[in-house]
Design a protein around this motif. Structure first.
Motif, PDB file in Angstrom:
ATOM      1  N   GLU A  56      -7.310   7.159  -1.104  1.00 17.47           N
ATOM      2  CA  GLU A  56      -6.778   7.008  -2.466  1.00 17.47           C
ATOM      3  C   GLU A  56      -7.934   6.989  -3.461  1.00 17.47           C
ATOM      4  O   GLU A  56      -9.065   6.606  -3.122  1.00 17.47           O
ATOM      5  CB  GLU A  56      -5.993   5.679  -2.530  1.00 17.47           C
ATOM      6  CG  GLU A  56      -5.377   5.405  -3.885  1.00 17.47           C
ATOM      7  CD  GLU A  56      -4.370   4.255  -3.852  1.00 17.47           C
ATOM      8  OE1 GLU A  56      -4.296   3.550  -2.830  1.00 17.47           O
ATOM      9  OE2 GLU A  56      -3.655   4.075  -4.867  1.00 17.47           O
ATOM     10  N   TRP A 127      -6.390   0.337 -10.283  1.00 19.85           N
ATOM     11  CA  TRP A 127      -7.528  -0.054  -9.456  1.00 19.85           C
ATOM     12  C   TRP A 127      -8.788  -0.215 -10.290  1.00 19.85           C
ATOM     13  O   TRP A 127      -9.624   0.667 -10.368  1.00 19.85           O
ATOM     14  CB  TRP A 127      -7.725   0.951  -8.317  1.00 19.85           C
ATOM     15  CG  TRP A 127      -6.471   1.090  -7.499  1.00 19.85           C
ATOM     16  CD1 TRP A 127      -5.731   2.214  -7.315  1.00 19.85           C
ATOM     17  CD2 TRP A 127      -5.807   0.045  -6.761  1.00 19.85           C
ATOM     18  NE1 TRP A 127      -4.645   1.954  -6.518  1.00 19.85           N
ATOM     19  CE2 TRP A 127      -4.668   0.627  -6.158  1.00 19.85           C
ATOM     20  CE3 TRP A 127      -6.048  -1.313  -6.548  1.00 19.85           C
ATOM     21  CZ2 TRP A 127      -3.784  -0.109  -5.371  1.00 19.85           C
ATOM     22  CZ3 TRP A 127      -5.166  -2.047  -5.757  1.00 19.85           C
ATOM     23  CH2 TRP A 127      -4.062  -1.440  -5.176  1.00 19.85           C
ATOM     24  N   ASN A 203       5.550   7.037  -3.819  1.00 19.97           N
ATOM     25  CA  ASN A 203       4.884   5.958  -3.072  1.00 19.97           C
ATOM     26  C   ASN A 203       5.411   4.616  -3.554  1.00 19.97           C
ATOM     27  O   ASN A 203       5.376   4.336  -4.755  1.00 19.97           O
ATOM     28  CB  ASN A 203       3.370   6.004  -3.328  1.00 19.97           C
ATOM     29  CG  ASN A 203       2.656   4.788  -2.748  1.00 19.97           C
ATOM     30  OD1 ASN A 203       2.431   4.718  -1.545  1.00 19.97           O
ATOM     31  ND2 ASN A 203       2.300   3.824  -3.597  1.00 19.97           N
ATOM     32  N   GLU A 204       5.894   3.818  -2.623  1.00 19.95           N
ATOM     33  CA  GLU A 204       6.347   2.460  -2.952  1.00 19.95           C
ATOM     34  C   GLU A 204       7.148   2.468  -4.256  1.00 19.95           C
ATOM     35  O   GLU A 204       6.843   1.729  -5.202  1.00 19.95           O
ATOM     36  CB  GLU A 204       5.166   1.488  -3.010  1.00 19.95           C
ATOM     37  CG  GLU A 204       4.450   1.407  -1.670  1.00 19.95           C
ATOM     38  CD  GLU A 204       3.443   0.270  -1.538  1.00 19.95           C
ATOM     39  OE1 GLU A 204       3.195  -0.451  -2.512  1.00 19.95           O
ATOM     40  OE2 GLU A 204       2.902   0.115  -0.433  1.00 19.95           O
ATOM     41  N   LEU A 353     -11.002  -3.366  -3.577  1.00 17.55           N
ATOM     42  CA  LEU A 353     -10.524  -3.659  -2.218  1.00 17.55           C
ATOM     43  C   LEU A 353     -11.566  -3.353  -1.137  1.00 17.55           C
ATOM     44  O   LEU A 353     -11.255  -2.729  -0.106  1.00 17.55           O
ATOM     45  CB  LEU A 353      -9.228  -2.901  -1.919  1.00 17.55           C
ATOM     46  CG  LEU A 353      -8.102  -3.010  -2.955  1.00 17.55           C
ATOM     47  CD1 LEU A 353      -6.845  -2.342  -2.435  1.00 17.55           C
ATOM     48  CD2 LEU A 353      -7.800  -4.448  -3.348  1.00 17.55           C
ATOM     49  N   ALA A 385      -4.980   2.367   6.162  1.00 14.48           N
ATOM     50  CA  ALA A 385      -5.488   2.187   4.808  1.00 14.48           C
ATOM     51  C   ALA A 385      -6.800   1.392   4.883  1.00 14.48           C
ATOM     52  O   ALA A 385      -6.780   0.277   5.382  1.00 14.48           O
ATOM     53  CB  ALA A 385      -4.468   1.430   3.965  1.00 14.48           C
TER      54      ALA A 385
END
Ligand code: AHR
Length: 532
Positions: A56, A127, A203-204, A353, A385
């Motif tokens: 991503e 992000w 996505n989600e 992350l 992920a």
């Protein structure tokens, strides 16, 4: 007396100190685990896409991790760093899901094609709020895939994009006719149509992808599934046909899976889906305070293992719903986001992350891959992920430096299972007891590859006790078993730029006797052997 009274507390103190540091005192072996391998009964094919990756636009997952630009002093081919490509080729990555994640529902593909100097700078609001330079776009993604030998898995923008925008992107990528969009692709360096193996329909969408109700999503999904076509003639039917994956399970609620599968059962000719997704992360503690990625002892280790075992129940629940509508298992379950998610490493941007990757994570990877393989009749794909520098990564980079993680080594050891035929195994896992938790101690999976070779993967989850596995093989006279073993001194051992070999596979063999083979698995270890 005096001696004893001094030594006893010292031994206790040493044990306490060792446990606190994660260096655990060896304990006596548990009774042997009897493992029966039905070597003469090959089962369903383990789709190699179970070993898929996810990249991503997040932190240094793309920029720095894959893309350094053609002018970089870091060795690269057309801007894609060569050390990372070489590492990924060795684990035979089957597909890479891109560009998100949550980022995917913010992504507008036109920003990422054409001359790089003219691409707009946009934002990455999910992000870290950083600037997205759009230097890595469609052409760069396919170049990267070509360099590592992987297939494309595009997650399209259902949340903030339009059906027309998505349809245009697929015409741009896949049309073999000289449409204006296909000519634009040719002008951007790729006259031949690209191949897209998987299309993710959002996505989600229950969360960052638009917070839609399941019923609302299904209506949107049908339009995207109808109009986002693959125009590449070799991908319009048969085994090469592109597969469309709808959004499913939302980490606690099966409404999406149920609604998508119900719609699929009642569908009309104009649309179809081939899979439903499941996103399931291993959170050792809570979402608010997940726990450290390194610098822990047995407590965090056991919590991490316990948390990852939830995946078994998640798959069982989604499979049961799918069986209700699709008993012939035409639709696949795709675990297209999974892995351990800890607190970010201290001093790093929390939106990036970034976390360390320890022996615990290698064991978590092996347990999940074993589970996916065991469910190969329904689980047709999975994407850990995430591939580089984010969450449970294969590779960590820092400027020109690169290190392979503990999890990477599991993916390397498991290459023989790609597209192999699952072989039934039966065993009593025994118990790994830690404080109040009682966890399965041993795990195993077997398969035959396309050349007929028999492979066995075994995990000893117990942090303290070795496991002795006595394997018998119906259908073959087993003479030897050799392969690799992954373990380390502590549960939080990890590879760093200074110590890249702290967690690395070493040769491993079983002891054959009378057609059976005995394996001595050290505490907290993963082994993969070929049985001959
Ligand atoms: O992998 C990080 C994020 O986790 C993804 O962007 C999102 O899909 C999931 O919630």
């Amino acid at each position: 007396m005096i001696r004893g009274s001094i030594l006893k507390p010292m031994a206790v103190l040493a044990t306490v100190a060792a446990m606190a540091s994660g260096r655990l005192p060896a304990q006596p072996a548990a009774p042997p685990t009897r493992l029966e391998v039905q070597a003469n009964r090959p089962g369903p094919t383990i789709n190699r896409d179970i070993f898929g990756q996810f990249a991503e636009h997040l932190g240094s997952g793309i920029y720095g991790g894959i893309w350094v630009g053609p002018g970089s002093p870091i060795p690269n081919v057309r801007g894609i760093r060569s050390d990372v490509v070489q590492a990924l080729r060795a684990i035979q990555v089957p597909n890479v899901r891109w560009p998100g994640g949550c980022f995917g529902d913010n992504y507008h593909w036109r920003n990422g094609v054409g001359p790089r100097a003219q691409r707009p700078a946009t934002l990455n609001p999910d992000w870290g709020g950083v600037i997205e330079p759009n230097s890595f776009g469609t052409e760069e993604y396919f170049d990267f895939l070509g360099q590592i030998g992987a297939d494309a898995f595009i997650s399209e923008n259902v949340g903030s994009g339009t059906v027309q925008e998505a349809a245009d992107w697929f015409e741009y990528m896949t049309s073999d006719k000289p449409t204006t969009l296909a000519k634009q692709r040719a002008a951007n360096g790729h006259p031949a149509p690209y191949k897209v193996k998987y299309l993710g329909l959002g996505n989600e969408s229950w969360g960052c992808g638009g917070a839609m109700s399941a019923d609302h999503y299904v209506e949107e999904m049908k339009r995207f599934a109808r109009y986002t076509r693959n125009y590449n003639p070799v991908q319009q039917s048969g085994s090469e046909a592109m597969k469309k994956i709808a959004v499913g399970w939302d980490s606690g609620n099966s409404d999406y899976t149920d609604a998508v599968m119900k719609a699929w059962k009642d569908k009309v000719w104009s649309w179809d889906v081939d899979g439903v997704s499941l996103h399931g992360y291993t959170i050792p503690n809570s979402w608010e305070k997940k726990g450290p990625s390194a610098g822990f002892g047995e407590d965090e280790y056991a919590k991490g293992i316990q948390a990852t075992l939830k995946m078994k129940d998640w798959i069982a629940r989604q499979s049961a719903i799918m069986d209700k509508y699709d008993p012939d298992k035409k639709v696949g379950l795709y675990v297209d986001e999974w892995g351990i998610w800890t607190d970010p490493d201290p001093g790093t941007n929390p939106g990036f992350l970034k976390q360390q990757n320890t022996l615990r994570d290698a064991i978590i990877a092996a347990l999940n891959l074993n589970l996916f393989m065991r469910n190969a009749d329904r689980v047709r794909g999975a994407n850990i992920a995430q591939m580089i520098n984010v969450l449970q990564a294969m590779v960590l980079t820092d400027g020109p430096k690169m290190v392979l993680t503990s999890t990477y080594h599991v993916y390397r050891m498991y290459v023989p299972f790609h597209d192999a035929a699952l072989v039934p195994v039966s065993f009593d896992p025994g118990t790994y007891a830690y404080r109040d938790s009682r966890l399965p101690r041993v795990d195993a999976v077997a398969a035959r590859d396309s050349s007929g070779r028999l492979w066995l993967a075994m995990v000893n989850v117990d942090a303290n006790r070795p496991a002795s596995v006595a394997a018998s093989f119906a259908g073959i006279d087993a003479r030897s078993a050799t392969g690799d073993l992954l373990t380390a001194a502590t549960v939080d051992a990890h590879n760093s730029f200074d110590r890249p070999g702290a967690v690395a596979p070493r040769p491993f063999a079983g002891r054959a006797s009378g057609g059976a083979i005995r394996f001595d698995l050290p505490p907290k270890s993963v082994a993969v052997v070929q049985v001959r």
